[in-house]
Scaffold this motif. Sequence first.
Motif, PDB file in Angstrom:
ATOM      1  N   TYR A   1     -19.539 -39.468 -37.799  1.00  0.00           N
ATOM      2  CA  TYR A   1     -20.701 -39.698 -36.953  1.00  0.00           C
ATOM      3  C   TYR A   1     -22.001 -39.826 -37.750  1.00  0.00           C
ATOM      4  O   TYR A   1     -23.017 -40.282 -37.229  1.00  0.00           O
ATOM      5  CB  TYR A   1     -20.850 -38.546 -35.945  1.00  0.00           C
TER       6      TYR A   1
ATOM      7  N   ASN B   1     -30.292 -45.954 -41.956  1.00  0.00           N
ATOM      8  CA  ASN B   1     -29.278 -46.918 -41.531  1.00  0.00           C
ATOM      9  C   ASN B   1     -29.520 -47.468 -40.128  1.00  0.00           C
ATOM     10  O   ASN B   1     -28.780 -48.336 -39.668  1.00  0.00           O
ATOM     11  CB  ASN B   1     -27.877 -46.279 -41.595  1.00  0.00           C
ATOM     12  N   ILE B   2     -30.532 -46.933 -39.408  1.00  0.00           N
ATOM     13  CA  ILE B   2     -30.855 -47.429 -38.070  1.00  0.00           C
ATOM     14  C   ILE B   2     -31.855 -48.584 -38.207  1.00  0.00           C
ATOM     15  O   ILE B   2     -32.909 -48.411 -38.826  1.00  0.00           O
ATOM     16  CB  ILE B   2     -31.469 -46.314 -37.192  1.00  0.00           C
TER      17      ILE B   2
ATOM     18  N   PRO C   1     -23.322 -44.045 -39.068  1.00  0.00           N
ATOM     19  CA  PRO C   1     -24.243 -44.972 -38.386  1.00  0.00           C
ATOM     20  C   PRO C   1     -25.715 -44.625 -38.562  1.00  0.00           C
ATOM     21  O   PRO C   1     -26.573 -45.498 -38.452  1.00  0.00           O
ATOM     22  CB  PRO C   1     -23.832 -44.848 -36.915  1.00  0.00           C
TER      23      PRO C   1
ATOM     24  N   MET D   1     -15.653 -44.179 -31.920  1.00  0.00           N
ATOM     25  CA  MET D   1     -16.120 -42.928 -32.504  1.00  0.00           C
ATOM     26  C   MET D   1     -15.390 -41.708 -31.950  1.00  0.00           C
ATOM     27  O   MET D   1     -15.203 -40.717 -32.679  1.00  0.00           O
ATOM     28  CB  MET D   1     -17.634 -42.785 -32.244  1.00  0.00           C
TER      29      MET D   1
ATOM     30  N   GLU E   1     -24.701 -45.381 -28.448  1.00  0.00           N
ATOM     31  CA  GLU E   1     -24.167 -46.724 -28.696  1.00  0.00           C
ATOM     32  C   GLU E   1     -25.293 -47.718 -28.928  1.00  0.00           C
ATOM     33  O   GLU E   1     -25.242 -48.533 -29.866  1.00  0.00           O
ATOM     34  CB  GLU E   1     -23.313 -47.170 -27.503  1.00  0.00           C
TER      35      GLU E   1
ATOM     36  N   TRP F   1     -19.919 -39.339 -27.129  1.00  0.00           N
ATOM     37  CA  TRP F   1     -20.804 -40.290 -27.835  1.00  0.00           C
ATOM     38  C   TRP F   1     -21.394 -41.168 -26.729  1.00  0.00           C
ATOM     39  O   TRP F   1     -20.753 -42.069 -26.232  1.00  0.00           O
ATOM     40  CB  TRP F   1     -19.977 -41.109 -28.823  1.00  0.00           C
TER      41      TRP F   1
ATOM     42  N   THR G   1     -27.177 -46.968 -32.357  1.00  0.00           N
ATOM     43  CA  THR G   1     -26.448 -47.187 -33.617  1.00  0.00           C
ATOM     44  C   THR G   1     -25.677 -48.500 -33.647  1.00  0.00           C
ATOM     45  O   THR G   1     -25.302 -48.973 -34.728  1.00  0.00           O
ATOM     46  CB  THR G   1     -25.454 -46.039 -33.845  1.00  0.00           C
TER      47      THR G   1
ATOM     48  N   THR H   1     -22.716 -48.639 -32.535  1.00  0.00           N
ATOM     49  CA  THR H   1     -21.324 -48.198 -32.654  1.00  0.00           C
ATOM     50  C   THR H   1     -20.793 -47.820 -31.282  1.00  0.00           C
ATOM     51  O   THR H   1     -21.392 -46.992 -30.586  1.00  0.00           O
ATOM     52  CB  THR H   1     -21.210 -46.980 -33.590  1.00  0.00           C
TER      53      THR H   1
END
Length: 935
Positions: free
Chosen positions: A467, A512-513, A470, A459, A449, A444, A452, A454
Amino acid sequence: MSREIQLPLFHLIDQKEESLQADGKASGTNAGENPLQSRQPLKKYRTIADNTIEGIFILQDGIFVFVNRKVSDHLGVPIEGLEGTPFFDHVWHEDRDEVIANYNKRLKGEEVPDAYEFRVVNREGTLTWIYLSAVRMPWNGSPAILYLVSDISERKGAEEELRHSEMKFRALAESTSAAIFLIQDTRIQYVNPAFEMITGYGMEDVAGMNFWDMVHPDHRELVKTRGLNRLKGETQPPRYAIKILTKDGREKWMDLTPTLSKVYDKNTIVASAFDITEQKRAEQFIRESEEKYRTLSNNIPDIIYSLDKNGTVLAISDHAVTRYGHEADGIVGMPFSAFVHPDDREKVFSHFADSVKNQREYTGGLTLRILAKDGTPVWMESNARMRFDEQGKCLREDGVLRDITEQKRALESLQESRQQLMDIINFFPDATIVIDREGKVIAWNQAAEIMTGTRKEDMLGKGNREYSIPFYGDRRPALIDLALHPDPVQEARYTTIKRKGDNVFGEAYTPNIPPGDVHMSAMASVLRDSRGEIVAVIECLRNNTERRHMEERLARAEKMEALGTLAGGVAHDLNNVLGVLVGYSELLAEKLPEGSSSRKYAENILTSSIKGAAIIQDLLTLARRGVPISEAVDLNRIVRDYLQAPEFEKLMSFHRGVVVRPELADDLLNIKGSPIHLAKTVMNLVSNAAESISGMGSVAIRTENRYLDRPLSGYDDMQEGDYVVLTVSDTGKGIAAKDIDKIFEPFYSKKVMGRSGTGLGLAIVWGTVKDHSGYIDVKSEEGTGTTFTLCFPATREEPAKAESARPVESMAGGGETILVVDDVREQRELAISMLTKLGYRVEAVASGEEAVSYINRKKADLIVLDMIMDPGIDGLDTYRRICEINPRQKAIIVSGFSETERVRQAQELGAGTFVRKPYIMEKIGIAVRRELDGK
C-alpha cells in the motif's frame, strides 16, 4: 385593539418633559426640544429603562427615537447606532410586511392585535423570535408607538422540539402492533389503533374512563394501586401480566409495561401492552401435558424427535414444538419433510438418504429451516443418530433440533454491519486504508482509488507494505505502520508528527502522487476488539497542498497587514508635519513678489510637500486605509488617461525598445472604486512590466468582462458574479520562484532606484486590490515573462459627470465665525491664517473638551474639527457632545489619516465634507464655503 395609554415609566418622562417645557418657557429654552436628548435629569429614567428585563423602544415615523439596552442586545447594535435609524430594516423579511402593516394601522387607531410574535435579525445575521406588545403614545407632541419586547427564541425552540416529539410518538404509536395508551389524573387520554384492535375500545369509548375500569376484577385492585402509586412517582414493578375484559366481555391476557413520564409538565403513565392470551393458553396446555414430556420440555429447550426409516415422525417433544405454534399430536405420523422449508427439503432428503445408504450412525451439523405454524421459517441445527439392525437396515433416526435463528440473525447482522462499515469507509471523502494484524489490506476506499489510480481489486489482500508504493514509490513504512510500531527514524521523514494514545497524526510530501510532491495530512489509529486486542489499523489521508499554500498566503497577508498598520501610523504623523509645510509655503508664496527668487523657493517647498503628501497617500493605501472614494469608474478610461500622461512618456523614454499594446474591451462594465488609486495601480503594473524588459519587448494591457464562479488560485473562497479583469503581461525576464512570494511586500524591490515613484511598488497594487474587494493572481516564468491578473467586482452604475471647477473667489467668507479644533498648535495657527485670509472670523481650541466648552458659551457658524486628537476625546465624540447642545451645528472633518468608520459616523450625525491633511487654501476654502452654503 389599538390603544393610546401612558405606561408608568413614560408617564414620569412626560411629566418631566412638561416640567422642562415650563422651565424652558421661563428660561428661553426651546419648548419643543426632546427632554430625553437635552436634559441631564432624565438620565435616571434611561437607567431605569436600561435595567428592565424587557426590551423597550419607541418608533416615530418608523424610526427609533428611544431604545433601551435590552433592544440593543437583541439586535447586536449599540444604542447610538439604532436611535435615528429605521426599525423595520431589522425585521426578518418574511415578517416585515405584517409588522409594517400593524404599525401603520396602530398609528391610524385601527383594529390591530396588542401583542404578536415575529422574527428579527441581528448584526451577525442570527434570527431571534420576539414577543412584542405595543401601545400608542404622544412623543414630543406627535403620535408614536411604544413597544415592549421579550426574546422568546428558547420557547419557540422548545415548542418546535415538542411538536416534533409528538409527531414521532404518534407515528410510532400508530404503526406499532403493541397497544399504547397514556394516563393522566387516572383518566385515559390516548389510545392507539392497536389498543382498539386488542380491547375493542376506541378513543370515544375510553373518554372519561379510569384506567382500571376495563381490568378484570381479579386484577383490578392490583392495577389501580400500582397505577396510583406510579402517578405519585413511587417505584413500581416495570412489567407484569394482567387480565382485562374486552368491550364485548371476553377475557384477555396482556403483558403490561407502564412507565412514568412528564407530558406538559404533568405526571403521565405511558404504557405499552401485548396480547399474550395465546401464550397463556399454550402455557396452560404445557402444564397439562404428561409428566415425562413436561420434565423433558422444562429441562431441554431443543426439539427431541424420532423418525422411522421413511422419515415419518414417530415422536416429538411437546413443549419444544409448541413454541412454534405446532402441537405434538398434529405432528406425529406426518412426514418430517412437511415441516421443512421447501428450499431445504432436497438437502434434508439427500442427507437422510446418504446416511441410510452409507450406514452413517452419527450425523450432525446439518442446518435447515423448519416452518412454524404461521409459516415463519425457523433456523435449526440437527444432530442425530441413525439406528440400524443387525442386517444394516435402518430402523429409525433419533435426533435433536436446536434453534439457531438468533445465531443466524446475529451472524447476518454482523455481516451487514461489516458491509455497512465498508460502505461507510468507501464513501469517506478522505483516502482511507485499513490493514489487519498481518499487514494485509482489507479496505481501500474509492477516494484512495481516485487519489492513487490504484483499483481496490488490485490492492485488497496485499501485504508486505504494498500500500505504500502508490504514495511513495517504495515499500517504506507508512503512518499506518507507525501506529502499530513507532519508529523515530521513519517519523523524521514527516514534516509534522503527533501521537496521542492509539492515534498518530502526520504530514508529509508524497512524491508518487501526481503531479508530484503533493503534501498530505493523515490520521492513523489502531482498532481494538472488546478485549482490547488490536484487530486492525486504519489510516485516512487528505491532500492538503492547497491548504498549505493558503496558510503561507495568510502568513504573508498578516505580515502585510502589520506593516500596513505601522505605515498608517507613520503616515498620520507625517501628514500633520507636511500640513504645516504645505500651508505656510502657500501663504508665503502669495506674500512674495511674482518672479522673485524667494517666491520660487517657497513654490519649490510647496511642490515638494505636495509630492511628500502623495507618498503618504501611498502609505495609507498600503495600510488599506486610503480608498475614501467609491464611485462608478470606467477602467478603460483609467488606462487611456495613463497612456497619455507625462509619467508614461517619461517611462517610455527610459525603455525605448518596449512597445505597449492596449487591448481594451469595447463593452467593458464599470467598477466601484477610487480613480486615483486605480490609476496608480495601472501605472505601477506598467512600470514594473517595462522595467523587467532589457532591450526589445512588449507589454500588453488587456481589459475584459468575465463571469467567475470558482476561486482563483490561492483563494479559498470567491464571490460568484461578474468581474472586470485587468491583465498586464510582459515579455521580460520573469520573476524567480524564490522571489514571487515576496513581490507584494513593502520595500521589496529589484527595480532601478529612482524610477519607481514612492518605492512601494506592488505593495500599493496589493492594497488597492484588497480595498476594492478584488482578487489578484500572478503567473511568471523566468526568461518568458510575467502576467498580473486583477479582478474587480463589476457594477451596473454609470460614472458620474465631472463637476465643473469652482471659482476661487467663491471661497471668500462673509465674516462668518469659524472654530478650529486641532491638538497640533502649528495646524491651528495655519488654519487661522488661511481662513482669516479668506475673510472669516476664526477662533481655535486645542482639544475636544475645549470645543464642547466653547459651544456651551458661544456660537460658531462652522467647526473645522480634527478627527484624531490625543489626549482626550476624538472628533466623533466631540461632535456627538456638541450635537447634544446644538443638533444643527455645522462642521467639516479634517485628518492626517484616512476616512475611517468614525469619520463616517460623524457624517451620519450631520458633519459635512472630509478633508485630508495636508490641505491647501483652495481645498479648505471650498470645503468651508460649500458646507456653510449647503444647509
